[in-house]
Write a protein that holds these residues in place. Sequence first.
Motif, PDB file in Angstrom:
ATOM      1  N   ALA A  88       0.756  -1.212   0.225  1.00  0.00           N
ATOM      2  CA  ALA A  88      -0.018   0.211  -0.059  1.00  0.00           C
ATOM      3  C   ALA A  88       0.848   1.323  -0.086  1.00  0.00           C
ATOM      4  O   ALA A  88       2.077   1.125   0.164  1.00  0.00           O
ATOM      5  CB  ALA A  88      -0.940  -0.216   1.181  1.00  0.00           C
ATOM      6  N   LEU A  93      -3.169  10.735  -5.418  1.00  0.00           N
ATOM      7  CA  LEU A  93      -3.839   9.947  -6.570  1.00  0.00           C
ATOM      8  C   LEU A  93      -3.638  10.946  -7.731  1.00  0.00           C
ATOM      9  O   LEU A  93      -4.662  10.868  -8.678  1.00  0.00           O
ATOM     10  CB  LEU A  93      -5.341   9.797  -6.198  1.00  0.00           C
ATOM     11  N   LEU A 110      -4.132   1.553  -2.415  1.00  0.00           N
ATOM     12  CA  LEU A 110      -4.009   2.731  -2.256  1.00  0.00           C
ATOM     13  C   LEU A 110      -4.630   3.405  -1.047  1.00  0.00           C
ATOM     14  O   LEU A 110      -5.649   3.180  -0.900  1.00  0.00           O
ATOM     15  CB  LEU A 110      -4.174   3.390  -3.525  1.00  0.00           C
ATOM     16  N   TRP A 111      -3.892   4.413  -0.283  1.00  0.00           N
ATOM     17  CA  TRP A 111      -4.273   5.272   0.843  1.00  0.00           C
ATOM     18  C   TRP A 111      -4.481   6.567   0.074  1.00  0.00           C
ATOM     19  O   TRP A 111      -3.174   7.433   0.097  1.00  0.00           O
ATOM     20  CB  TRP A 111      -3.510   5.062   1.927  1.00  0.00           C
ATOM     21  N   ALA A 112      -5.553   7.213  -0.662  1.00  0.00           N
ATOM     22  CA  ALA A 112      -5.424   8.248  -1.363  1.00  0.00           C
ATOM     23  C   ALA A 112      -5.943   9.643  -0.487  1.00  0.00           C
ATOM     24  O   ALA A 112      -7.086   9.331   0.319  1.00  0.00           O
ATOM     25  CB  ALA A 112      -6.489   8.127  -2.487  1.00  0.00           C
ATOM     26  N   CYS A 128     -10.814   8.283  -8.422  1.00  0.00           N
ATOM     27  CA  CYS A 128     -11.431   7.130  -7.571  1.00  0.00           C
ATOM     28  C   CYS A 128     -12.286   6.265  -8.354  1.00  0.00           C
ATOM     29  O   CYS A 128     -12.311   4.816  -8.237  1.00  0.00           O
ATOM     30  CB  CYS A 128     -12.433   7.513  -6.559  1.00  0.00           C
ATOM     31  N   LEU A 131      -9.835   3.858 -10.240  1.00  0.00           N
ATOM     32  CA  LEU A 131      -9.452   2.749  -9.421  1.00  0.00           C
ATOM     33  C   LEU A 131     -10.675   1.668  -9.300  1.00  0.00           C
ATOM     34  O   LEU A 131     -10.304   0.456  -9.259  1.00  0.00           O
ATOM     35  CB  LEU A 131      -9.213   3.200  -7.857  1.00  0.00           C
ATOM     36  N   TYR A 138      -8.965   0.833  -2.073  1.00  0.00           N
ATOM     37  CA  TYR A 138      -8.348   2.031  -1.740  1.00  0.00           C
ATOM     38  C   TYR A 138      -9.458   2.605  -0.559  1.00  0.00           C
ATOM     39  O   TYR A 138     -10.424   2.398  -0.460  1.00  0.00           O
ATOM     40  CB  TYR A 138      -8.407   3.090  -2.925  1.00  0.00           C
ATOM     41  N   GLU A 277      -3.791  -0.210   4.386  1.00  0.00           N
ATOM     42  CA  GLU A 277      -4.224   0.659   3.696  1.00  0.00           C
ATOM     43  C   GLU A 277      -5.506   1.485   4.464  1.00  0.00           C
ATOM     44  O   GLU A 277      -6.215   2.403   3.859  1.00  0.00           O
ATOM     45  CB  GLU A 277      -5.073   0.099   2.379  1.00  0.00           C
TER      46      GLU A 277
END
Length: 285
Positions: A88, A93, A110-112, A128, A131, A138, A277
């Motif tokens: 992660a 983003l 992903l940690w957006a 988003c 994704l 995410y 994440e």
Amino acid sequence: MKLSILYRGPLSSCNYGCDYCPFAKHTETRAEHERDRQALERFVDWVAERQTDQIGILFTPWGEALVRRRYHEAFIRLTNLPQVHKVAIQTNLSSRLDWVERCDKSKTALWATYHPTQVNQERFLAKCQELDQRGVRYSVGVVGMKEHTHEIEQLRATLPDHVYLWINAYKRQPDYYTQEELQRFTGVDPLFPINNQYHPSLDESCRGGHSVISVDGDGTMRRCHFIKQPIGNIYDPNFADQLYERPCSAKTCGCHIGYVHMDKLQLNTTFGQGILERIPAQKIW
């Protein structure tokens, strides 16, 4: 050995310019980028050699890493290693996302973070949506500045229902929020009250330094990002000898990537397999 690693290499630049962030002010030289590349490749090679371990990785760069191709390649290689169960990264983003098609997406997350002063919400939400279309897990988050309350609530209303929206409390100013503001942010993120405090941590039990470590570009390992005393180096063949339970030496812990590993808060149960994440195991929002 089962180990979670928070990796933070030398990278310290960002393509955004948030007022409160010092890393937006730094432009790295070619030599600095080369140093980061070499450190990253060495780390990935080290993980690849540890074939009998179970490893999870969260990249926590001082800046934005996914605008750099070397981090795409690291994700691709790491997620395709059998000993790696999760990779992660914290990201704004803003980068292209086609590279995820070469990853094992069952291990990719992903940690957006949404930055209202740097990108319009429509553009962020389009990322988003991409994704979702690509099948990547995410979470979405934002710093809880009071002037962005309406935008944060709007973001929650517009994001798909399956996406967790977390809010990082602004704690630099004591008593920053009114009671009404606290209620509104808790309505968006039920875990906001936990983030909006400094948890007493001195002598408390924590997985940091035992099953979770932070690692910098030269391999130095620490219990976490917030305790500066090194406990060893992953490139030492005997580094695992330094991984054992030890009480926290800091008075308080106020950052999610630190306190989430404190045993007394039991957040490992809340987040389960989504701890790296920042996605709760069950829908709580």
